[in-house]
Design a protein around this motif. Sequence first.
Motif, PDB file in Angstrom:
ATOM      1  N   LEU A  25       0.814  -1.218   0.000  1.00  0.00           N
ATOM      2  CA  LEU A  25       0.000   0.000   0.000  1.00  0.00           C
ATOM      3  C   LEU A  25       0.846   1.267   0.000  1.00  0.00           C
ATOM      4  CD1 LEU A  25      -2.812  -1.160   2.417  1.00  0.00           C
ATOM      5  CD2 LEU A  25      -3.018  -0.739  -0.037  1.00  0.00           C
ATOM      6  N   ALA A  26       2.061   1.188   0.531  1.00  0.00           N
ATOM      7  CA  ALA A  26       2.961   2.354   0.531  1.00  0.00           C
ATOM      8  C   ALA A  26       3.273   2.812  -0.893  1.00  0.00           C
ATOM      9  CB  ALA A  26       4.248   2.023   1.276  1.00  0.00           C
ATOM     10  N   HIS A  27       3.278   1.884  -1.855  1.00  0.00           N
ATOM     11  CA  HIS A  27       3.531   2.249  -3.253  1.00  0.00           C
ATOM     12  C   HIS A  27       2.426   3.139  -3.818  1.00  0.00           C
ATOM     13  CE1 HIS A  27       7.012  -0.342  -4.012  1.00  0.00           C
ATOM     14  NE2 HIS A  27       6.408  -1.254  -3.272  1.00  0.00           N
ATOM     15  N   PHE A  28       1.253   3.106  -3.181  1.00  0.00           N
ATOM     16  CA  PHE A  28       0.102   3.879  -3.665  1.00  0.00           C
ATOM     17  C   PHE A  28      -0.238   5.042  -2.747  1.00  0.00           C
ATOM     18  CE2 PHE A  28      -0.417  -0.478  -5.207  1.00  0.00           C
ATOM     19  CZ  PHE A  28      -0.465  -0.240  -6.567  1.00  0.00           C
ATOM     20  N   GLY A  29       0.629   5.355  -1.808  1.00  0.00           N
ATOM     21  CA  GLY A  29       0.389   6.483  -0.927  1.00  0.00           C
ATOM     22  C   GLY A  29      -0.117   6.106   0.451  1.00  0.00           C
ATOM     23  N   GLY A  30      -0.175   4.836   0.761  1.00  0.00           N
ATOM     24  CA  GLY A  30      -0.596   4.387   2.076  1.00  0.00           C
ATOM     25  C   GLY A  30      -2.097   4.147   2.168  1.00  0.00           C
ATOM     26  N   LEU A  31      -2.477   3.435   3.190  1.00  0.00           N
ATOM     27  CA  LEU A  31      -3.866   3.045   3.398  1.00  0.00           C
ATOM     28  C   LEU A  31      -4.785   4.248   3.586  1.00  0.00           C
ATOM     29  CD1 LEU A  31      -5.628   0.510   3.739  1.00  0.00           C
ATOM     30  CD2 LEU A  31      -5.159   0.617   6.176  1.00  0.00           C
ATOM     31  N   ASP A  32      -4.310   5.274   4.273  1.00  0.00           N
ATOM     32  CA  ASP A  32      -5.143   6.448   4.560  1.00  0.00           C
ATOM     33  C   ASP A  32      -5.581   7.196   3.310  1.00  0.00           C
ATOM     34  OD1 ASP A  32      -4.905   5.893   7.244  1.00  0.00           O
ATOM     35  OD2 ASP A  32      -3.247   7.291   7.562  1.00  0.00           O
ATOM     36  N   LYS A  33      -4.891   7.011   2.222  1.00  0.00           N
ATOM     37  CA  LYS A  33      -5.257   7.677   0.973  1.00  0.00           C
ATOM     38  C   LYS A  33      -6.562   7.120   0.403  1.00  0.00           C
ATOM     39  CE  LYS A  33      -3.466   8.896  -3.545  1.00  0.00           C
ATOM     40  NZ  LYS A  33      -2.350   8.821  -4.471  1.00  0.00           N
ATOM     41  N   PHE A  34      -6.904   5.875   0.745  1.00  0.00           N
ATOM     42  CA  PHE A  34      -8.044   5.201   0.140  1.00  0.00           C
ATOM     43  C   PHE A  34      -9.183   4.889   1.100  1.00  0.00           C
ATOM     44  CE2 PHE A  34      -4.230   4.065  -2.204  1.00  0.00           C
ATOM     45  CZ  PHE A  34      -4.597   4.446  -3.477  1.00  0.00           C
ATOM     46  N   ILE A  35      -8.872   4.759   2.386  1.00  0.00           N
ATOM     47  CA  ILE A  35      -9.855   4.270   3.342  1.00  0.00           C
ATOM     48  C   ILE A  35     -10.008   5.256   4.480  1.00  0.00           C
ATOM     49  CG2 ILE A  35     -10.399   2.393   4.938  1.00  0.00           C
ATOM     50  CD1 ILE A  35      -8.665   0.598   3.095  1.00  0.00           C
ATOM     51  N   ASN A  36     -11.254   5.564   4.804  1.00  0.00           N
ATOM     52  CA  ASN A  36     -11.553   6.441   5.929  1.00  0.00           C
ATOM     53  C   ASN A  36     -11.922   5.615   7.151  1.00  0.00           C
ATOM     54  OD1 ASN A  36     -11.338   8.887   4.396  1.00  0.00           O
ATOM     55  ND2 ASN A  36     -13.276   8.341   3.456  1.00  0.00           N
ATOM     56  N   GLN A  37     -11.763   6.191   8.330  1.00  0.00           N
ATOM     57  CA  GLN A  37     -12.137   5.502   9.560  1.00  0.00           C
ATOM     58  C   GLN A  37     -13.595   5.079   9.478  1.00  0.00           C
ATOM     59  OE1 GLN A  37     -10.247   6.599  12.911  1.00  0.00           O
ATOM     60  NE2 GLN A  37     -11.431   5.261  14.227  1.00  0.00           N
ATOM     61  N   GLY A  38     -13.868   3.826   9.832  1.00  0.00           N
ATOM     62  CA  GLY A  38     -15.228   3.309   9.818  1.00  0.00           C
ATOM     63  C   GLY A  38     -15.609   2.596   8.531  1.00  0.00           C
ATOM     64  N   ASP A  39     -14.787   2.724   7.472  1.00  0.00           N
ATOM     65  CA  ASP A  39     -15.056   2.020   6.217  1.00  0.00           C
ATOM     66  C   ASP A  39     -14.878   0.523   6.413  1.00  0.00           C
ATOM     67  OD1 ASP A  39     -15.478   4.412   4.928  1.00  0.00           O
ATOM     68  OD2 ASP A  39     -13.592   4.375   3.806  1.00  0.00           O
ATOM     69  N   ARG A  40     -15.640  -0.258   5.652  1.00  0.00           N
ATOM     70  CA  ARG A  40     -15.460  -1.710   5.640  1.00  0.00           C
ATOM     71  C   ARG A  40     -14.652  -2.071   4.397  1.00  0.00           C
ATOM     72  NH1 ARG A  40     -20.786  -4.940   7.119  1.00  0.00           N
ATOM     73  NH2 ARG A  40     -20.091  -5.248   9.239  1.00  0.00           N
ATOM     74  N   VAL A  41     -13.668  -2.944   4.579  1.00  0.00           N
ATOM     75  CA  VAL A  41     -12.745  -3.269   3.498  1.00  0.00           C
ATOM     76  C   VAL A  41     -12.547  -4.774   3.423  1.00  0.00           C
ATOM     77  CG1 VAL A  41     -10.381  -2.966   2.658  1.00  0.00           C
ATOM     78  CG2 VAL A  41     -11.543  -1.089   3.832  1.00  0.00           C
ATOM     79  N   LEU A  42     -12.519  -5.296   2.219  1.00  0.00           N
ATOM     80  CA  LEU A  42     -12.193  -6.702   1.993  1.00  0.00           C
ATOM     81  C   LEU A  42     -10.925  -6.761   1.147  1.00  0.00           C
ATOM     82  CD1 LEU A  42     -12.825  -9.780   1.926  1.00  0.00           C
ATOM     83  CD2 LEU A  42     -14.068  -9.325  -0.190  1.00  0.00           C
TER      84      LEU A  42
END
Length: 61
Positions: A25-42
């Motif tokens: 995920l660091a190659h794409f700017g890190g997790l915070d770039k795509f996911i907000n607190q409370g989001d559900r992710v698979l």
Amino acid sequence: MTKVAVVKADSYDPQIVGQAVTDLLAHFGGLDKFINQGDRVLLKPNMLEGVDKGLSVTTHP
């Protein structure tokens, strides 16, 4: 342009896989770039294992 990244994990140990996902995920700017607190992710990893001395690859069961 589409961006693709591949990171190798040398085992299925949860800590090693977790670090590989973080590195990926660091190659794409890190997790915070795509996911907000409370989001559900698979996350659907494509786990592979070598067969016949690495000549072919099969999807891990």
